[in-house]
Design an enzyme around this catalytic site. Structure first.
Site, PDB file in Angstrom:
ATOM      1  N   ALA A   1       0.844  -1.200   0.000  1.00 37.19           N
ATOM      2  CA  ALA A   1       0.000   0.000   0.000  1.00 37.19           C
ATOM      3  C   ALA A   1       0.884   1.257   0.000  1.00 37.19           C
ATOM      4  O   ALA A   1       0.622   2.217  -0.734  1.00 37.19           O
ATOM      5  CB  ALA A   1      -0.916  -0.018   1.222  1.00 37.19           C
TER       6      ALA A   1
ATOM      7  N   LEU B   1       2.305   1.915  -3.382  1.00 36.85           N
ATOM      8  CA  LEU B   1       1.250   2.422  -4.258  1.00 36.85           C
ATOM      9  C   LEU B   1       0.990   3.910  -3.986  1.00 36.85           C
ATOM     10  O   LEU B   1       0.964   4.730  -4.910  1.00 36.85           O
ATOM     11  CB  LEU B   1      -0.025   1.600  -4.043  1.00 36.85           C
ATOM     12  CG  LEU B   1      -1.297   2.134  -4.702  1.00 36.85           C
ATOM     13  CD1 LEU B   1      -1.130   2.256  -6.213  1.00 36.85           C
ATOM     14  CD2 LEU B   1      -2.481   1.221  -4.379  1.00 36.85           C
ATOM     15  N   TYR B   2       0.822   4.267  -2.725  1.00 32.32           N
ATOM     16  CA  TYR B   2       0.481   5.658  -2.414  1.00 32.32           C
ATOM     17  C   TYR B   2       1.615   6.604  -2.799  1.00 32.32           C
ATOM     18  O   TYR B   2       1.374   7.707  -3.294  1.00 32.32           O
ATOM     19  CB  TYR B   2       0.124   5.797  -0.927  1.00 32.32           C
ATOM     20  CG  TYR B   2      -1.105   5.006  -0.531  1.00 32.32           C
ATOM     21  CD1 TYR B   2      -2.209   4.946  -1.371  1.00 32.32           C
ATOM     22  CD2 TYR B   2      -1.160   4.315   0.681  1.00 32.32           C
ATOM     23  CE1 TYR B   2      -3.341   4.222  -1.013  1.00 32.32           C
ATOM     24  CE2 TYR B   2      -2.293   3.583   1.045  1.00 32.32           C
ATOM     25  CZ  TYR B   2      -3.367   3.537   0.191  1.00 32.32           C
ATOM     26  OH  TYR B   2      -4.481   2.826   0.548  1.00 32.32           O
ATOM     27  N   ARG B   3       2.839   6.199  -2.592  1.00 31.10           N
ATOM     28  CA  ARG B   3       3.974   7.043  -2.984  1.00 31.10           C
ATOM     29  C   ARG B   3       4.002   7.210  -4.510  1.00 31.10           C
ATOM     30  O   ARG B   3       4.247   8.297  -5.017  1.00 31.10           O
ATOM     31  CB  ARG B   3       5.293   6.434  -2.506  1.00 31.10           C
ATOM     32  CG  ARG B   3       5.506   6.513  -0.996  1.00 31.10           C
ATOM     33  CD  ARG B   3       5.576   7.943  -0.513  1.00 31.10           C
ATOM     34  NE  ARG B   3       6.156   8.052   0.821  1.00 31.10           N
ATOM     35  CZ  ARG B   3       5.724   8.866   1.768  1.00 31.10           C
ATOM     36  NH1 ARG B   3       4.666   9.635   1.546  1.00 31.10           N
ATOM     37  NH2 ARG B   3       6.319   8.927   2.935  1.00 31.10           N
TER      38      ARG B   3
END
Ligand SMILES: CC(C)(COP(=O)(O)OP(=O)(O)OC[C@H]1O[C@@H](n2cnc3c(N)ncnc32)[C@H](O)[C@@H]1OP(=O)(O)O)[C@@H](O)C(=O)NCCC(=O)NCCS
Length: 189
Positions: free
Chosen positions: A152, A155-157
């Site tokens: 996660a 993904l967010y980065r």
């Protein structure tokens, strides 16, 4: 016994509140499996997820297999004062001495994002996230996630989220969380 959903994603689509309500047991099953929570958590969460659908700006995206099984889910809504998460984050920002700025004004709260383990690692989560944020209301998006490193986090980065608050402990959960955010809209790819 239900068969594990196949990992291939056939389509990504927006769900209305009625469609999501009809898929709620499937969505909660993905949630508990992806998060590794006890099965009973699904029943406990059902009323909360239903209540979230009534919130302003609620928006939901699903990923579906060729057999029309739900394999990924993401939803969120406009955050507002008085909501539990909003007040927790405000408290965290204040107590850490972080400048609140306008982070808590006009934001889309990314509340849930989960892909069934059988479908993870193939780009489905990113597709759900990007579609959810495309046309999401608000001029920014905020989320909280357990401190990484996790898939996660990567993904967010990758999608451009930066730190708003780190190592924060929400009431009732001993795990440290990060609150991450980024401006909306997303850039064209
Ligand atoms: C976090 C989560 C939603 C991400 O969804 P996902 O579909 O597994 O992950 P992504 O969409 O980011 O997939 C990217 C991965 O697939 C790989 N991939 C393969 N084909 C790809 C493609 N066509 N496009 C993009 N990525 C692809 C990438 O290399 C990447 O691998 P990496 O993460 O090891 O670097 C999912 O892993 C999950 O549900 N985790 C458990 C629950 C959770 O933590 N939810 C978030 C709580 S805040």
């Amino acid at each position: 016994m239900t068969a594990a959903p196949p990992p291939r994603c056939d389509r990504i689509a927006e769900l209305t509140a009625d469609q999501f309500q009809a898929r709620l047991p499937e969505a909660l099953q993905i949630y508990v499996t992806a998060m590794g929570y006890p099965p009973a958590t699904a029943q406990q969460r059902a009323p909360m997820w239903s209540a979230h659908m009534q919130r302003a700006g609620w928006r939901c995206i699903g990923a579906f297999s060729e057999q029309d099984q739900l394999i990924g889910i993401g939803y969120g809504y406009l955050g507002a004062p008085g909501q539990w998460w909003h007040e927790q984050v405000r408290r965290g920002l204040l107590s850490s001495g972080t400048e609140i700025g306008d982070w808590l004004d006009d934001y889309f709260e990314l509340t849930e994002l989960h892909v069934h383990p059988a479908g993870q690692g193939a780009g489905i989560g990113e597709r759900v996230l990007r579609q959810l944020l495309t046309d999401a209301p608000g001029d920014k998006v905020l989320l909280s996630t357990p401190e990484g490193p996790t898939r996660a986090w990567r993904l967010y980065r990758r999608v451009g989220f930066t730190d708003v608050l780190r190592n924060y402990r929400f009431t009732g959960d001993p795990r440290p969380f990060a609150v991450l955010g980024r401006p909306l809209p997303l850039e064209e790819r």
